[in-house]
Design a protein around this motif. Structure first.
Motif, PDB file in Angstrom:
ATOM      1  N   GLY A 151       0.789  -1.225   0.000  1.00  0.00           N
ATOM      2  CA  GLY A 151       0.000   0.000   0.000  1.00  0.00           C
ATOM      3  C   GLY A 151       0.818   1.270   0.000  1.00  0.00           C
ATOM      4  N   ALA A 152       2.144   1.167   0.129  1.00  0.00           N
ATOM      5  CA  ALA A 152       2.967   2.380   0.184  1.00  0.00           C
ATOM      6  C   ALA A 152       2.849   3.198  -1.097  1.00  0.00           C
ATOM      7  N   ALA A 153       2.762   2.517  -2.235  1.00  0.00           N
ATOM      8  CA  ALA A 153       2.693   3.234  -3.513  1.00  0.00           C
ATOM      9  C   ALA A 153       1.373   3.958  -3.721  1.00  0.00           C
ATOM     10  N   SER A 154       0.382   3.664  -2.886  1.00  0.00           N
ATOM     11  CA  SER A 154      -0.925   4.329  -3.005  1.00  0.00           C
ATOM     12  C   SER A 154      -1.035   5.586  -2.157  1.00  0.00           C
ATOM     13  N   LEU A 155      -0.019   5.878  -1.352  1.00  0.00           N
ATOM     14  CA  LEU A 155      -0.145   6.978  -0.393  1.00  0.00           C
ATOM     15  C   LEU A 155      -0.028   8.344  -1.053  1.00  0.00           C
TER      16      LEU A 155
END
Length: 388
Positions: A151-155
């Motif tokens: 989920g880091a790339a969605s932040l």
């Protein structure tokens, strides 16, 4: 006289590459462990190739940073002599840490059961991409893959509305996982000191990074049923950004309500606190974006230094936005001694980033420079009484 390093006498056989595992063992080497880095024959750890080396191929800046304090051996594990040397090394080691996939390490003959047969009390650490109990066990994993999956790339899209997922511009998954592995090794060593028992330790990148991200971002999905969505609103607030000054950028963090009041007063906005949307805590929280905007409209009128002086006097947390290169001249880092210049025996003068933690019982001192590929192969073999 400085006492002995806290991990003196602890030997670690390190068969990790790139960043995750080497970051772990570099931390342990800084604390005094004898880390023997068993590198792939024929060229070594690929991290040696990151950045432009000034003198010797394979001695790039990332290697100097991640592998200081270690000894390097280049034994060919496809040969009988290489496997015999590693076997003897493991018999003398307290910790074995690797990041090969489970099937690959088994083919080499150094899976967990084989190694524990050599030394039953060894701490056997597998740095892996995914927990072996899940359906992704055995899949390849790199920092980008884990940033995507965790989920880091969605932040960043949650902040600015650009729908394209983006990677955070650092090897954050590797380094977060490396920190998890470092404390896991130390916890397992404490357990062995208490019980005499070794054990197998698995450190999966995906689970480590998911845990890291969910610490605050699980948010209202914590409850069953959920009381709201995931994502901590303050962290993805578009207004939570550095503000421009006359000569750069500044980060201002007036998170407590009384500091917002003081910030408005410093900015000459005190009279606006009488407006209904800013008049009380509830209203200020509801209109936080407007408060950010009001301050950001004024910060370009003064220099960064002027703002820092005003805000320090008002007890409002603030700091200049540094470029990465600015850190080399940062007064705080100079004062704390984190950065130091050293003379490498083959690569010349370089900047070393020392340990960031401090201990009252022991002061870390500069240790071994990052080694050349296979620099200590004969030295370690002689210590072990094996012939290559």
């Amino acid at each position: 006289m400085n006492p002995s390093p806290m991990l003196k006498g602890l030997r670690i056989t390190d068969m990790t590459t790139v960043i995750f595992g080497p970051y772990t063992t570099q931390i342990l080497a800084d604390l005094g462990a004898d880390v023997v880095k068993v590198e792939p024959a024929g060229g070594g750890d690929t991290v040696r190739l990151i950045g432009r080396p000034p003198v010797t191929p394979g001695m790039g800046p990332a290697h100097l940073r991640l592998n200081r304090g270690k000894r390097s051996v280049d034994w060919d594990l496809r040969s009988e002599a290489g496997r015999a040397a590693l076997t003897r090394l493991l018999q003398t080691s307290d910790v074995f840490i690797h990041n090969l996939r489970a099937d690959a390490i088994e083919r080499l003959g150094f899976g967990v059961e084989a190694v524990r047969a050599l030394r039953p009390d060894i701490v056997y650490v597998h740095c892996t991409g995914f927990d072996q109990r899940g359906p992704n066990a055995g899949l390849q994993a790199y920092d980008d893959i884990i940033q995507a999956a965790s989920g880091a790339a969605s932040l960043l899209p949650a902040v600015d509305g650009n729908p394209q997922p983006r990677f955070l511009p650092m090897a954050v998954a590797d380094k977060v996982s490396g920190l998890h592995a470092a404390y896991a090794v130390l916890a397992a060593i404490v357990h062995r000191l208490r019980t005499g028992e070794g054990q197998a330790v698995e450190v999966p990148m995906f689970e480590a990074m998911a845990s890291f991200n969910l610490a605050e971002h699980l948010c209202d999905r914590t409850f069953v049923p959920p009381t709201g969505p995931a994502l901590y609103g303050r962290q993805v607030d578009p207004g939570r950004q550095p503000m421009r000054t006359a000569d750069g950028w500044i980060a201002i963090a007036p998170y407590l309500d009384d500091r917002w009041v003081r910030l408005f007063e410093v900015c000459g906005l005190g009279e606006r606190l009488a407006e209904p949307m800013f008049a009380d805590l509830r209203s200020r929280r509801k209109h936080m974006q407007k408060m950010h905007d009001a301050v950001a409209a004024l910060t370009p009128a003064r220099t960064t230094a002027e703002w820092l002086a005003l805000l320090k006097a008002a007890n409002v947390p603030a700091m200049k936005v540094n470029e990465i290169g600015d850190l080399l001249d940062d007064p705080q880092l100079k004062g704390s001694g984190l950065l130091r210049e050293r003379e490498h025996p083959t690569e010349g003068r370089y900047v070393e980033v020392g340990p960031p933690v401090r201990f009252s019982a022991w002061t870390p001192e500069p240790g071994r420079h990052a080694p050349g590929f296979g620099e200590h192969s004969e030295e370690v073999a002689k210590e072990l009484g094996v012939r290559l």
